[in-house]
Design a protein around this motif. Sequence first.
Motif, PDB file in Angstrom:
ATOM      1  N   ARG A 147       0.837  -1.187   0.000  1.00 22.70           N
ATOM      2  CA  ARG A 147       0.000   0.000   0.000  1.00 22.70           C
ATOM      3  C   ARG A 147       0.888   1.259   0.000  1.00 22.70           C
ATOM      4  O   ARG A 147       2.005   1.257   0.532  1.00 22.70           O
ATOM      5  CB  ARG A 147      -0.902   0.057   1.240  1.00 22.70           C
ATOM      6  CG  ARG A 147      -1.830  -1.145   1.425  1.00 22.70           C
ATOM      7  CD  ARG A 147      -3.087  -1.041   0.578  1.00 22.70           C
ATOM      8  NE  ARG A 147      -2.859  -1.450  -0.802  1.00 22.70           N
ATOM      9  CZ  ARG A 147      -3.683  -1.211  -1.795  1.00 22.70           C
ATOM     10  NH1 ARG A 147      -4.792  -0.526  -1.581  1.00 22.70           N
ATOM     11  NH2 ARG A 147      -3.412  -1.621  -3.011  1.00 22.70           N
ATOM     12  N   CYS A 198      -3.117   5.504  -0.737  1.00 24.93           N
ATOM     13  CA  CYS A 198      -4.153   4.476  -0.874  1.00 24.93           C
ATOM     14  C   CYS A 198      -5.250   4.704   0.166  1.00 24.93           C
ATOM     15  O   CYS A 198      -4.998   4.651   1.370  1.00 24.93           O
ATOM     16  CB  CYS A 198      -3.563   3.088  -0.712  1.00 24.93           C
ATOM     17  SG  CYS A 198      -2.433   2.612  -2.039  1.00 24.93           S
ATOM     18  N   GLY A 199      -6.432   4.977  -0.307  1.00 24.22           N
ATOM     19  CA  GLY A 199      -7.557   5.244   0.580  1.00 24.22           C
ATOM     20  C   GLY A 199      -7.771   6.707   0.856  1.00 24.22           C
ATOM     21  O   GLY A 199      -8.893   7.137   1.118  1.00 24.22           O
ATOM     22  N   GLN A 245      -9.097   5.987  -4.271  1.00 25.02           N
ATOM     23  CA  GLN A 245     -10.055   4.914  -4.001  1.00 25.02           C
ATOM     24  C   GLN A 245     -10.119   3.896  -5.149  1.00 25.02           C
ATOM     25  O   GLN A 245     -11.025   3.071  -5.192  1.00 25.02           O
ATOM     26  CB  GLN A 245     -11.450   5.516  -3.785  1.00 25.02           C
ATOM     27  CG  GLN A 245     -11.566   6.429  -2.584  1.00 25.02           C
ATOM     28  CD  GLN A 245     -11.510   5.652  -1.285  1.00 25.02           C
ATOM     29  OE1 GLN A 245     -12.123   4.597  -1.146  1.00 25.02           O
ATOM     30  NE2 GLN A 245     -10.744   6.156  -0.314  1.00 25.02           N
ATOM     31  N   CYS A 267      -8.298   1.222  -6.111  1.00 21.10           N
ATOM     32  CA  CYS A 267      -8.216  -0.210  -5.780  1.00 21.10           C
ATOM     33  C   CYS A 267      -9.499  -0.693  -5.112  1.00 21.10           C
ATOM     34  O   CYS A 267      -9.972  -1.803  -5.371  1.00 21.10           O
ATOM     35  CB  CYS A 267      -7.022  -0.481  -4.879  1.00 21.10           C
ATOM     36  SG  CYS A 267      -5.420  -0.393  -5.730  1.00 21.10           S
ATOM     37  N   ARG A 268     -10.069   0.145  -4.232  1.00 23.72           N
ATOM     38  CA  ARG A 268     -11.318  -0.242  -3.581  1.00 23.72           C
ATOM     39  C   ARG A 268     -12.436  -0.420  -4.601  1.00 23.72           C
ATOM     40  O   ARG A 268     -13.216  -1.371  -4.532  1.00 23.72           O
ATOM     41  CB  ARG A 268     -11.714   0.813  -2.551  1.00 23.72           C
ATOM     42  CG  ARG A 268     -12.960   0.439  -1.755  1.00 23.72           C
ATOM     43  CD  ARG A 268     -13.356   1.542  -0.812  1.00 23.72           C
ATOM     44  NE  ARG A 268     -13.842   2.717  -1.532  1.00 23.72           N
ATOM     45  CZ  ARG A 268     -15.084   2.838  -1.994  1.00 23.72           C
ATOM     46  NH1 ARG A 268     -15.976   1.863  -1.817  1.00 23.72           N
ATOM     47  NH2 ARG A 268     -15.460   3.933  -2.628  1.00 23.72           N
ATOM     48  N   CYS A 320     -11.918  -3.635  -6.689  1.00 24.74           N
ATOM     49  CA  CYS A 320     -12.022  -4.917  -5.971  1.00 24.74           C
ATOM     50  C   CYS A 320     -13.455  -5.421  -5.988  1.00 24.74           C
ATOM     51  O   CYS A 320     -14.331  -4.886  -5.297  1.00 24.74           O
ATOM     52  CB  CYS A 320     -11.533  -4.765  -4.531  1.00 24.74           C
ATOM     53  SG  CYS A 320     -11.583  -6.319  -3.598  1.00 24.74           S
ATOM     54  N   ILE A 328     -11.404  -4.253   0.269  1.00 25.26           N
ATOM     55  CA  ILE A 328     -10.599  -3.072   0.592  1.00 25.26           C
ATOM     56  C   ILE A 328     -11.545  -1.999   1.107  1.00 25.26           C
ATOM     57  O   ILE A 328     -12.539  -1.662   0.446  1.00 25.26           O
ATOM     58  CB  ILE A 328      -9.836  -2.562  -0.644  1.00 25.26           C
ATOM     59  CG1 ILE A 328      -8.915  -3.669  -1.185  1.00 25.26           C
ATOM     60  CG2 ILE A 328      -9.025  -1.320  -0.311  1.00 25.26           C
ATOM     61  CD1 ILE A 328      -8.182  -3.287  -2.450  1.00 25.26           C
ATOM     62  N   ASP A 329     -11.254  -1.457   2.294  1.00 26.44           N
ATOM     63  CA  ASP A 329     -12.143  -0.444   2.853  1.00 26.44           C
ATOM     64  C   ASP A 329     -11.766   0.950   2.357  1.00 26.44           C
ATOM     65  O   ASP A 329     -10.804   1.128   1.603  1.00 26.44           O
ATOM     66  CB  ASP A 329     -12.158  -0.516   4.381  1.00 26.44           C
ATOM     67  CG  ASP A 329     -10.792  -0.217   5.002  1.00 26.44           C
ATOM     68  OD1 ASP A 329      -9.927   0.377   4.311  1.00 26.44           O
ATOM     69  OD2 ASP A 329     -10.584  -0.570   6.175  1.00 26.44           O
ATOM     70  N   ARG A 330     -12.518   1.949   2.799  1.00 27.58           N
ATOM     71  CA  ARG A 330     -12.300   3.311   2.317  1.00 27.58           C
ATOM     72  C   ARG A 330     -10.953   3.862   2.733  1.00 27.58           C
ATOM     73  O   ARG A 330     -10.423   4.780   2.090  1.00 27.58           O
ATOM     74  CB  ARG A 330     -13.420   4.218   2.828  1.00 27.58           C
ATOM     75  CG  ARG A 330     -14.759   3.962   2.151  1.00 27.58           C
ATOM     76  CD  ARG A 330     -15.793   4.977   2.595  1.00 27.58           C
ATOM     77  NE  ARG A 330     -17.042   4.808   1.847  1.00 27.58           N
ATOM     78  CZ  ARG A 330     -17.274   5.340   0.648  1.00 27.58           C
ATOM     79  NH1 ARG A 330     -16.343   6.080   0.062  1.00 27.58           N
ATOM     80  NH2 ARG A 330     -18.424   5.140   0.037  1.00 27.58           N
ATOM     81  N   GLY A 338      -8.292   2.250   2.560  1.00 30.96           N
ATOM     82  CA  GLY A 338      -7.274   1.573   1.777  1.00 30.96           C
ATOM     83  C   GLY A 338      -6.745   0.299   2.405  1.00 30.96           C
ATOM     84  O   GLY A 338      -5.879  -0.366   1.841  1.00 30.96           O
ATOM     85  N   CYS A 366      -5.832  -5.555  -7.541  1.00 31.16           N
ATOM     86  CA  CYS A 366      -5.260  -4.369  -6.899  1.00 31.16           C
ATOM     87  C   CYS A 366      -3.740  -4.330  -7.071  1.00 31.16           C
ATOM     88  O   CYS A 366      -3.143  -3.251  -7.182  1.00 31.16           O
ATOM     89  CB  CYS A 366      -5.642  -4.319  -5.424  1.00 31.16           C
ATOM     90  SG  CYS A 366      -5.044  -5.721  -4.451  1.00 31.16           S
TER      91      CYS A 366
END
Length: 697
Positions: free
Chosen positions: A629, A633-634, A638, A640-641, A644, A649-651, A653, A666
């Motif tokens: 990461r 990231c995040g 966003q 990758c999120r 997915c 993957i959460d907000r 990252g 990702c």
Amino acid sequence: MLRLLPVLAILLAVLSGPAAAEPATRARIAAMIVPPFSLGEALNDKGVYQLLNSGGAEAGFVFETEQMAPLPGFSGAPINMLVTLDPDGRFLDVRLLSHNEPIFVSGLGEAPFHKFFEQYRGLSISEPLVVGTPYGKGGAGSELTYLDGVTKATASVRIAHESLMAAALQVAREKMSGISAGPPVTPDPSVDAPLDWQALLEQGIARNLRLTNAEADALFAGSIWADDDPEARADPEGLFIDLWLIDIGAPTVAQAVLDPDSLEELRRFTEISQSDEPLLLIETARHGLVSEDFVRNTAPDRLSAEQGGFPVALRDADLMVDLSRDLPRTLRNGTAMILRTDRRLGFDPTQDWLLHAQIVREHGMFQPEIGTRSVTLPYRMDEKFYIRPGAVEQLAPWREALLNRQGDLIVLAGLLAALLLAQGAALRQLARLRAFVPLRLAVLAVVVGFVGWWGQGQLSIVTVLAAIRTAWEGGSFAFLLYDPFSLAIWAAAIIGFVAWGRGLFCGWLCPFGALQEFAHHLGRALRLPVIEPSPRWDARLKKLKYVLLAGLVASVFTVPGAVDKLAEVEPFKTAITTFFLREWYYVAYAAAWLVLGAVLFKGFCRYVCPLGAVMAIGGLLRGRDWIERRAECGSPCQLCRVKCNYGAIDRAGKVDYSECFQCLDCVTVFEDPKTCVPRVLDARRAGRAAPAQVAAE
């Protein structure tokens, strides 16, 4: 440490193979014995037990057929039966224990199969039992005892019958007569000394049964059938039976009596049916070999055989027979046919045996009374034409399993090694490939075809539950080695737990998961709408698989008899193990998940799969966060999120490895300088800074 407790609880379950190959437990066998009988002590290591009467005295024998006669069924797997014999060799009971015959698994159902076995009760192993129906009027006086087959399942019931008789005769020889049945003899191809007709006669290879009409009449003297053959009374010196018997299992004997075309046809037959002993019969008189209603490729209704007091199963080989021109003309003008008998069922051509020819007479015009008499021809072949194997040391089950599947295991080992290497040392290079998606789909196609449908390596929650039950009951885990193919996949999954979490199996080695992924790509190609639950519902639904897992584990202790049915929440058996050849409702259930997968990405894997829950728990052994990461990231990126499909993957990252299926989407984004947003922005800033630096200089 507390984090690892559920992992340690599951690991014991993971290290097991399908329990279906394990012999029935003593408790299961004892429960199937009908009072007043009970199960006694084990008599050998092949699953033969004493049958005890109400007073505790030996009243017969109980045994499974698979351990002694594992003849492959139509599906390729043996049909296993539990047999109860009395001391005289009469069947007290025959029950079906397990099978995988497709026609009964889906189609006819098991009821006709169970009904077929009910026919054996009261019959004796000394009777010539065959599957089929009498040949009309001509078969009315046959010595054969007929068992009704099952329409559309003839092959399966005949194989079951042969397995049953092979095991029963083996028990009879060993326990009722004190004769130990060794491995069957086989023709020795190195014996190639040419033989002529005279040599066949001198060595007793060609033997003759001759009976005049007067002698046949004498057999019925004093009976109501004494005058029912006018032709015999008109020519008392004429031949009624002139039967020749020649065992042509030895190639040099067959070469002496058959013409080249028939010899070649016999060679092809023995290549396919290597355990069958071919017997040439020639009849030159009026008796004939079979009745006028005889059906080819069935048991002869006028001939039977026995060896050591036990019947020998004879069947027409369905071969066209032309005799050598070197044989006497009278023989060449007679009727010839080739019968076969299976040496695996205990027949030994080098030991004395008897061929019985039956004479049938009818008295009366309407519903005539049938009278029969038999005449006998003794026979045996010289040992020099055969190879008698020595005592064979039985391999341990795990060694037999390895040898039986060594080719598949070599291919599987190569596939697993390549996957582990690609996911480990070559992970970044793999993710950078332009053809990554086609390559991934090609691997998944191999997993479905080779690992799933061919290798039957679809892991299942049934294995985990069986292992838990075995541990609870204090049983042996030795059976885990019976299926080395699945065991190798379990080993790879465990390696995956430590290195990556659940993703190696769920994302790359699960055949049904691969089918769902193909369904997703088909849905995209057809431009079907996409269903994606909200983040809140996604999180809730992902807990469902753990609830199902807990319920299944609880059923092992509360309703163990229902475990197999409850485990049908997995569609694996339908889609992979039986190739969708099951009852319609199982097929509809499996198909529904695949159809749903076209619009809801891998819905079963994400929300319902109890095995996936086990894999997620096992993934707690993961020793590192292997998906790199960046700070961006995040926040703010966003991408990758969004990419997915698993919602792993959460907000912020952060990757939820319990829900990561290791698809590497990702990682592909992370490694692509033209897609990864932070890298694109860095490149743009570097591009603007370069001209400014040149201008300043």
